[in-house]
Design a protein around this motif. Structure first.
Motif, PDB file in Angstrom:
ATOM      1  N   TYR A  46      26.408 -34.725   3.480  1.00  0.00           N
ATOM      2  CA  TYR A  46      25.135 -34.934   2.787  1.00  0.00           C
ATOM      3  C   TYR A  46      25.248 -35.998   1.692  1.00  0.00           C
ATOM      4  CZ  TYR A  46      23.258 -30.622   4.890  1.00  0.00           C
ATOM      5  OH  TYR A  46      22.807 -29.654   5.750  1.00  0.00           O
ATOM      6  N   THR A  91      23.230 -37.732   4.979  1.00  0.00           N
ATOM      7  CA  THR A  91      22.334 -37.038   5.900  1.00  0.00           C
ATOM      8  C   THR A  91      21.376 -36.084   5.192  1.00  0.00           C
ATOM      9  OG1 THR A  91      23.930 -35.255   6.303  1.00  0.00           O
ATOM     10  CG2 THR A  91      24.050 -37.185   7.742  1.00  0.00           C
ATOM     11  N   HIS A  92      21.397 -36.067   3.863  1.00  0.00           N
ATOM     12  CA  HIS A  92      20.448 -35.264   3.099  1.00  0.00           C
ATOM     13  C   HIS A  92      19.433 -36.194   2.454  1.00  0.00           C
ATOM     14  CE1 HIS A  92      18.740 -32.304   0.382  1.00  0.00           C
ATOM     15  NE2 HIS A  92      19.459 -31.371   0.946  1.00  0.00           N
ATOM     16  N   LEU A 237      19.021 -30.719   9.319  1.00  0.00           N
ATOM     17  CA  LEU A 237      19.754 -31.889   8.844  1.00  0.00           C
ATOM     18  C   LEU A 237      21.033 -32.061   9.649  1.00  0.00           C
ATOM     19  CD1 LEU A 237      19.498 -31.258   4.989  1.00  0.00           C
ATOM     20  CD2 LEU A 237      18.153 -32.887   6.321  1.00  0.00           C
TER      21      LEU A 237
END
Length: 300
Positions: A46, A91-92, A237
């Motif tokens: 993330y 990826t966050h 996610l």
């Protein structure tokens, strides 16, 4: 009998890979030892870190003398100096270098009391650091929700290949209407969202699949917004190689808890032919956080 009044702040920073920046941020908080970091949760995929800070709370004192207010502001100021949002990939989703700040009452403190603390921090960040700052929850006069602000600002839409977020979603050319700070966001810092709510549990459940579309369907069916579990917010996610997570906010964990969320996700994923791993919390329970703070000896 003296009331035990504590205030908690969860502060989420859009960085987990830059050790120099994180060391500087943590060093800034240590200027105010009574506002202790009782948990730190880092996620490499993330590219995000969450800090949980706690301090004693005295509502009769000026907000600006509260050690938690001072520590949070120092961390935010350092993060804005040490991190460039334009270089960020993960990826966050995120809205800013400091993506989200939330205050919670602990022990015998009240939500109304800590909402003043949130408003004070937001005022200082907006006016002194010149970062557009939005209020939500009890800190907002109309109780605006966090997800409504995020939806309005494009938080939930990946802006890079492979379901990645690159930089922030907001262009500096877009006119904003924040509660504090300028009407335009600097691309290197973005915006901040600051609120006050009752306790929220963050619970993430891994699904061993890269089929993000299917996992998004599951997340929607889990969330209260999609007709699933009341008081649960969920989003899908990408999380490392070969897995996707359903990341959940449990807004009333005493009513709808992690076990119910885990069961619901396993049920829905089974219908898709997917394997589900055991979920995990990103923080301690509020009872454990109180205990950890008390052991530090700041409360007589």
């Amino acid at each position: 009998m003296i009331k035990l009044m504590l205030a908690c702040c969860k502060l989420y920073i859009s960085e987990s890979r830059n050790r120099v920046a994180l060391d500087l941020i943590e060093r800034a908080s240590k200027q105010y030892p009574e506002a202790a970091i009782v948990n730190k949760f880092e996620d490499e995929a993330y590219n995000r870190v969450g800090y949980t800070l706690v301090s004693k709370f005295t509502p009769n004192h000026s907000w600006n003398t509260n050690p938690l207010q001072k520590a949070v502001f120092a961390m935010v100021e350092t993060a804005c100096e040490a991190i460039d949002l334009e270089l960020h990939h993960g990826t966050h989703p995120r809205l800013g270098v400091v993506d989200h700040i939330c205050f919670h009452p602990l022990a015998q403190a009240s939500l109304d009391q800590v909402s003043g603390l949130a408003q004070s921090v937001a005022t200082n960040i907006g006016n002194e650091l010149q970062v557009p700052t939005f209020l939500y929850g009890a800190a907002h006069e109309e109780g605006r929700s966090l997800d409504s602000i995020r939806r309005e600002l494009g938080y939930f839409k990946p802006n890079s290949m492979g379901n990645q977020w690159s930089g922030g979603p907001i262009s500096e050319s877009i006119q904003l209407d924040p509660n504090f700070g300028p009407a335009r966001a600097a691309p290197g810092t973005g915006v901040m969202v600051i609120g006050a709510t009752r306790w929220v549990d963050n619970y993430n459940v891994p699904i061993m699949s890269t089929n993000i579309s299917a996992v998004r369907r599951i997340a929607k069916q889990v969330s209260g917004r999609g007709g699933g579990l009341a008081s649960v917010q969920a989003m899908a996610l990408t999380h490392g190689d070969g897995s996707t997570e359903v990341a959940c906010n449990l807004l009333e964990p005493s009513v709808i808890g992690a076990d119910q969320v885990q069961f619901k996700i396993e049920q829905l994923a089974g219908e898709e032919g997917m394997v589900v791993g055991k979920g995990y919390f990103t923080d301690f329970s509020q009872e454990d956080i109180i205990e950890k703070y008390l052991k530090l000896g700041f409360v007589d």
